[in-house]
Enzyme design. Structure first.
Site, PDB file in Angstrom:
ATOM      1  N   LYS A   1       0.795  -1.140  -0.092  1.00 53.11           N
ATOM      2  CA  LYS A   1       0.087  -0.088  -0.032  1.00 53.11           C
ATOM      3  C   LYS A   1       0.924   1.281   0.068  1.00 53.11           C
ATOM      4  O   LYS A   1       0.439   2.113  -0.525  1.00 53.11           O
ATOM      5  CB  LYS A   1      -1.073   0.213   1.299  1.00 53.11           C
TER       6      LYS A   1
ATOM      7  N   LYS B   1      -5.315 -11.175  -5.772  1.00 53.11           N
ATOM      8  CA  LYS B   1      -6.438 -11.446  -5.072  1.00 53.11           C
ATOM      9  C   LYS B   1      -7.336 -10.468  -5.558  1.00 53.11           C
ATOM     10  O   LYS B   1      -7.309  -9.358  -5.926  1.00 53.11           O
ATOM     11  CB  LYS B   1      -6.168 -11.357  -3.726  1.00 53.11           C
TER      12      LYS B   1
ATOM     13  N   LYS C   1     -11.280  -4.608  -3.542  1.00 57.95           N
ATOM     14  CA  LYS C   1     -12.230  -3.768  -3.671  1.00 57.95           C
ATOM     15  C   LYS C   1     -11.411  -2.650  -4.884  1.00 57.95           C
ATOM     16  O   LYS C   1     -11.960  -1.796  -5.527  1.00 57.95           O
ATOM     17  CB  LYS C   1     -12.477  -2.941  -2.490  1.00 57.95           C
TER      18      LYS C   1
HETATM   19  P1  TYM Z   1     -10.535  -6.586   4.676  1.00 61.76           P
HETATM   20  O1  TYM Z   1     -11.674  -5.673   5.376  1.00 61.76           O
HETATM   21  O2  TYM Z   1      -9.728  -6.269   3.759  1.00 61.76           O
HETATM   22  O3  TYM Z   1     -11.391  -7.926   4.359  1.00 61.76           O
HETATM   23  C1  TYM Z   1     -12.127  -8.573   5.434  1.00 61.76           C
HETATM   24  C2  TYM Z   1     -11.920  -9.984   5.227  1.00 61.76           C
HETATM   25  O4  TYM Z   1     -11.997 -10.490   3.984  1.00 61.76           O
HETATM   26  C3  TYM Z   1     -10.769 -11.475   3.456  1.00 61.76           C
HETATM   27  N1  TYM Z   1     -10.735 -11.374   2.042  1.00 61.76           N
HETATM   28  C4  TYM Z   1     -10.536 -12.190   1.292  1.00 61.76           C
HETATM   29  N2  TYM Z   1     -10.302 -13.540   1.418  1.00 61.76           N
HETATM   30  C5  TYM Z   1     -10.203 -14.369   0.399  1.00 61.76           C
HETATM   31  N3  TYM Z   1     -10.037 -13.666  -0.954  1.00 61.76           N
HETATM   32  C6  TYM Z   1     -10.162 -12.432  -1.226  1.00 61.76           C
HETATM   33  N4  TYM Z   1      -9.674 -11.946  -2.393  1.00 61.76           N
HETATM   34  C7  TYM Z   1     -10.024 -11.698   0.046  1.00 61.76           C
HETATM   35  N5  TYM Z   1     -10.194 -10.498   0.076  1.00 61.76           N
HETATM   36  C8  TYM Z   1     -10.608 -10.145   1.368  1.00 61.76           C
HETATM   37  C9  TYM Z   1      -9.741 -10.727   4.279  1.00 61.76           C
HETATM   38  O5  TYM Z   1      -8.823 -11.737   4.477  1.00 61.76           O
HETATM   39  C10 TYM Z   1     -10.618 -10.606   5.601  1.00 61.76           C
HETATM   40  O6  TYM Z   1     -10.622 -11.784   6.414  1.00 61.76           O
HETATM   41  N6  TYM Z   1      -6.886  -6.106   8.316  1.00 61.76           N
HETATM   42  C11 TYM Z   1      -8.535  -6.688   8.025  1.00 61.76           C
HETATM   43  C12 TYM Z   1      -9.401  -5.974   8.926  1.00 61.76           C
HETATM   44  C13 TYM Z   1      -9.051  -6.084  10.363  1.00 61.76           C
HETATM   45  C14 TYM Z   1      -9.253  -7.507  11.026  1.00 61.76           C
HETATM   46  C15 TYM Z   1      -8.897  -7.269  12.534  1.00 61.76           C
HETATM   47  C16 TYM Z   1      -9.275  -8.848  10.714  1.00 61.76           C
HETATM   48  C17 TYM Z   1      -9.026  -5.293  11.212  1.00 61.76           C
HETATM   49  N7  TYM Z   1      -8.957  -5.785  12.555  1.00 61.76           N
HETATM   50  C18 TYM Z   1      -9.056  -8.197  13.617  1.00 61.76           C
HETATM   51  C19 TYM Z   1      -9.250  -9.773  11.670  1.00 61.76           C
HETATM   52  C20 TYM Z   1      -9.020  -9.358  13.127  1.00 61.76           C
HETATM   53  C21 TYM Z   1      -8.759  -6.239   6.552  1.00 61.76           C
HETATM   54  O7  TYM Z   1      -8.379  -5.113   5.929  1.00 61.76           O
HETATM   55  O8  TYM Z   1      -9.773  -7.105   6.234  1.00 61.76           O
END
Ligand code: TYM
Length: 335
Positions: free
Chosen positions: A116, A199, A202
Site C-alpha cells: 500500500k 487477489k 475492492k
Molecule cells: P478486509 O476488510 O480487507 O477484508 C475482510 C476479510 O475478507 C478477507 N478477504 C479475502 N479472502 C479471500 N480472498 C480475497 N480476495 C479476499 N479479500 C479479502 C480478508 O482476509 C479478511 O478476512 N486488516 C483486515 C481487517 C481487520 C481485522 C481485524 C481482521 C482489522 N482488525 C482483526 C481480523 C481481526 C482487513 O483489512 O480486512
C-alpha cells in the site's frame, strides 16, 4: 484442566458501499458457520478505514451498510457480539501499549504496508498505515479469542499478533490468549476476475463481484472473466488459475465441496460453464442484496443493534485493558 471456551474475533473494513465475494467466500462464510460452535465477536473496523484517503461524507453510511450486510449474510446479533470498532476506545488504548513492544523492523516487514505504501508513494503513506497491524492486534487481543477467521492475506498480521501477545505475556505475565489463524479450504484467496495472479479486491472493481451488484452486472463480470488457454474446464490452480477460481466460486455459491464441484463441471466448454457460475452467483447474491436494502431502510433499528453490540463488547474489552494496565504496573485512578 477445564477446556477453554472457544471464541473467535474478526473484523472487516467499511471502505466500500459493498463487500465483495472475496470477503464473503474467503472469510464471512466462516464467520456465519462459526456461530454454531464458537462465541463470536465481529467488528466493523472503521478506524482502519482512516489509514487511506477516506471521505467523511461516506464513512458513516458505509459503516451502516457493512453492518447491514453482515446481518444479511447471516450474522445473528442475538448470538454474536457485532460492533463498530470506534465505539470502543479500548482498541486505540491497547494499540498504543502494543506499539510500545512492537519492533519498528517487524512492522516494516508487513507486506500489506509495503504494497500500500508503494501505491500511495513513500511521502503520502501515513504513520497510521504503518501501525495498522498493531491496531489489528489490539482488536484481536482485547477479546481473548482462541482463533481469528480470515482470508489468506491477513495471515501475516495474525502472526504479528501472536508474536506481540507472546512477547507481552513473557515480559509482564500471562495476559493474552494466543490465537490461531483460521482459514477456509479452497477459497482463502479468491482471485481477481480480470487478473488471476492477484487477489480479488475492492480496488479493482471490474475484477470483483460485489454483494450489491445487480444481476446483469454480475453476469457481465463473470462472462468477461479472464480464462486460461485451452477450452475445457478442469481444476488446476497452477495451470488454470482463472478457471479454477471460478470453480471455487461455484462451489461456494452452491455450498458444495470444491472437489465435487470440479468433478461435476470437468470437461464443459468455457461458455456454458461461465453461464452456470453467473446464474448461481446471481441466485445466492440477490437475496442478500435485497435483505441489505431492506435493513438499510430502517437505520434506527441498525443503530440500536450497534449500540447493544458496543455495550456487550465493552465488558470484555475493559476487563482485558484493565488487566493489561495492571500488568504494566500503571498507577490506576483509584490507587
Ligand atoms: P478486509 O476488510 O480487507 O477484508 C475482510 C476479510 O475478507 C478477507 N478477504 C479475502 N479472502 C479471500 N480472498 C480475497 N480476495 C479476499 N479479500 C479479502 C480478508 O482476509 C479478511 O478476512 N486488516 C483486515 C481487517 C481487520 C481485522 C481485524 C481482521 C482489522 N482488525 C482483526 C481480523 C481481526 C482487513 O483489512 O480486512
Amino acid at each position: 484442566m477445564a477446556e477453554q471456551a472457544k471464541r473467535v474475533l474478526s473484523g472487516i473494513q467499511p471502505t466500500m458501499d459493498s463487500f465483495h465475494i472475496g470477503n464473503w467466500f474467503g472469510a464471512l462464510n466462516q464467520w456465519v458457520d462459526l456461530q454454531e460452535t464458537h462465541e463470536c465477536y465481529y467488528c466493523v473496523v472503521d478506524l482502519h478505514a482512516l489509514t487511506v484517503n477516506h471521505d467523511p461524507k461516506q464513512i458513516k453510511q458505509r459503516t451502516l451498510a457493512s453492518f447491514a450486510q453482515l446481518l444479511a449474510l447471516g450474522i445473528d446479533p442475538n448470538r454474536s457480539v457485532v460492533f463498530v470498532q470506534s465505539h470502543l476506545a479500548e482498541h486505540s488504548q491497547l494499540a498504543w501499549v502494543l506499539s510500545c513492544i512492537a519492533g519498528y523492523g517487524e512492522a516494516a516487514r508487513m507486506t500489506q504496508f509495503k504494497d500500500k505504501s508503494q501505491k500511495e508513494g513513500a511521502d503520502r503513506a501515513t504513520v497510521g498505515l504503518f501501525t495498522y497491524p498493531v491496531l489489528q492486534a489490539a482488536d484481536i487481543l482485547l477479546y481473548q479469542p482462541t482463533a481469528v477467521p480470515v482470508g489468506d492475506d491477513q495471515k501475516q498480521h495474525i502472526e504479528l499478533t501472536r508474536d506481540l501477545a507472546q512477547r507481552f505475556n513473557s515480559t509482564y505475565g500471562q495476559t493474552f490468549t494466543i490465537p490461531q489463524t483460521m482459514t477456509v479450504v479452497g477459497n482463502s484467496r479468491v482471485l481477481d476476475l480480470q487478473d488471476p495472479t492477484a487477489k480479488m479486491s475492492k480496488s479493482s472493481p471490474s475484477g470483483a463481484v460485489f454483494l450489491m451488484d445487480s444481476a446483469s452486472v454480475i453476469s457481465k463480470k463473470i462472462k468477461s472473466a479472464v480464462t486460461d488457454s485451452g477450452r475445457e474446464v478442469s481444476y488446476d490452480f497452477e495451470e488454470k488459475p482463472g478457471i479454477s477460481n471460478l470453480i471455487g466460486l461455484l462451489a461456494a455459491a452452491t455450498k458444495r465441496p470444491i472437489e465435487e464441484t470440479a468433478e461435476a463441471v470437468s470437461g464443459q466448454g468455457y461458455g456454458s460453464f461461465k453461464q452456470l457460475v453467473a446464474d448461481e452467483l446471481v441466485a445466492c447474491i440477490e437475496p442478500i442484496r435485497d435483505r441489505t436494502s431492506q435493513l438499510l431502510e430502517d437505520p434506527s433499528e441498525l443503530t440500536a443493534l450497534i449500540a447493544r453490540g458496543a455495550t456487550k463488547a465493552g465488558v470484555t474489552a475493559r476487563q482485558t485493558l484493565n488487566m493489561t494496565y495492571q500488568r504494566l504496573g500503571l498507577l490506576g485512578p483509584g490507587n
